[in-house]
Design a protein around this motif. Structure first.
Motif, short mmCIF file in Angstrom:
data_model
loop_
_atom_site.label_atom_id
_atom_site.label_comp_id
_atom_site.label_asym_id
_atom_site.label_seq_id
_atom_site.Cartn_x
_atom_site.Cartn_y
_atom_site.Cartn_z
N ALA A 21 3.62 7.92 -7.61
CA ALA A 21 3.37 6.60 -7.03
C ALA A 21 3.94 5.55 -7.97
N VAL A 22 4.61 4.54 -7.38
CA VAL A 22 5.18 3.46 -8.17
C VAL A 22 4.81 2.13 -7.52
N PHE A 23 4.16 1.27 -8.30
CA PHE A 23 3.89 -0.11 -7.90
C PHE A 23 4.77 -0.99 -8.77
N ASP A 24 5.68 -1.74 -8.15
CA ASP A 24 6.50 -2.63 -8.97
C ASP A 24 6.69 -3.97 -8.29
N CYS A 25 6.88 -5.00 -9.12
CA CYS A 25 7.07 -6.36 -8.61
C CYS A 25 8.06 -7.09 -9.52
N ASP A 52 0.83 -1.20 0.00
CA ASP A 52 0.00 0.00 0.00
C ASP A 52 0.87 1.25 0.00
N LEU A 53 0.36 2.30 -0.68
CA LEU A 53 1.07 3.58 -0.74
C LEU A 53 0.17 4.71 -0.29
N ARG A 54 0.77 5.67 0.41
CA ARG A 54 0.09 6.93 0.74
C ARG A 54 0.87 8.04 0.06
N VAL A 55 0.18 8.81 -0.80
CA VAL A 55 0.85 9.82 -1.62
C VAL A 55 0.02 11.10 -1.62
N HIS A 56 0.72 12.25 -1.63
CA HIS A 56 0.06 13.55 -1.79
C HIS A 56 -0.50 13.67 -3.21
N ILE A 57 -1.53 14.45 -3.37
CA ILE A 57 -2.00 14.78 -4.72
C ILE A 57 -0.89 15.56 -5.40
N PHE A 110 -6.89 7.24 -6.62
CA PHE A 110 -6.96 6.56 -5.34
C PHE A 110 -7.91 5.36 -5.42
N GLY A 111 -7.40 4.19 -5.00
CA GLY A 111 -8.18 2.96 -5.05
C GLY A 111 -7.25 1.76 -4.98
N LEU A 133 -3.59 5.37 -1.40
CA LEU A 133 -4.38 6.17 -0.48
C LEU A 133 -3.86 7.59 -0.43
N PRO A 134 -4.74 8.56 -0.17
CA PRO A 134 -4.29 9.95 -0.08
C PRO A 134 -3.50 10.18 1.21
#
Length: 151
Positions: free
Chosen positions: A77-81, A68-73, A126-127, A147-148
């Motif tokens: 954001a980076v999702f990696d695997c 999970d990530l929390r990022v400012h508007i 966000f989701g 998430l924000p």
């Protein structure tokens, strides 16, 4: 008293060569590494998988997954695997259980890394993000929340 001439110092030699002395004749022996396990190739059976046509194929699996990530508007954001599988799995990204339809994200799918980058996070990002990896042998999924971050 008897006199004995000085003896030269004796040297100790060691060898990694394995020899066998039979009838006074030295013969070399086959050397086996202690790291090598001997296998009876005639008795060894490759496990059967009803989906695999090739015994070298295997289902997708993750060596590294995202969280999970929390990022400012406006943030990044980076999702990696890191993914393994043979044949190379097909990769599909989902957002909130539906096919990802954003045009403002970057998706990279290299030899073993799958990455989704959102350079400028907005409210609609966000989701829940899910990566679905599938080949003819099996399937693997990973998911996380974006998430924000409020201050």
């Amino acid at each position: 008293m008897s006199y004995s001439p000085p003896q030269p110092p004796q040297r100790q030699y060691s060898s990694t060569l394995n020899v066998d002395c039979v009838d006074g004749v030295y013969r070399s022996q086959q050397q086996v590494s202690p790291l090598t396990k001997q296998v009876n190739h005639l008795a060894y059976e490759i496990p059967k998988n009803k989906y695999a046509n090739n015994p070298w194929n295997y289902a997708p699996e993750f060596l590294k997954v995202f969280g999970d990530l929390r990022v400012h508007i406006g943030g990044k954001a980076v999702f990696d695997c890191v993914l393994l599988g043979s044949p190379r799995p097909r990769v599909c990204w989902l957002f909130n259980e539906d096919k990802l339809r954003f045009s403002d994200v970057i998706i990279e799918d290299t030899a073993d890394v799958c990455r989704l980058t959102i350079p400028y996070v907005q409210m609609h990002h966000f989701g829940t993000f899910t990566v679905l990896c599938e080949n003819e042998v099996g399937r693997a999924t990973a998911q996380a929340e974006l998430l924000p971050l409020y201050e």
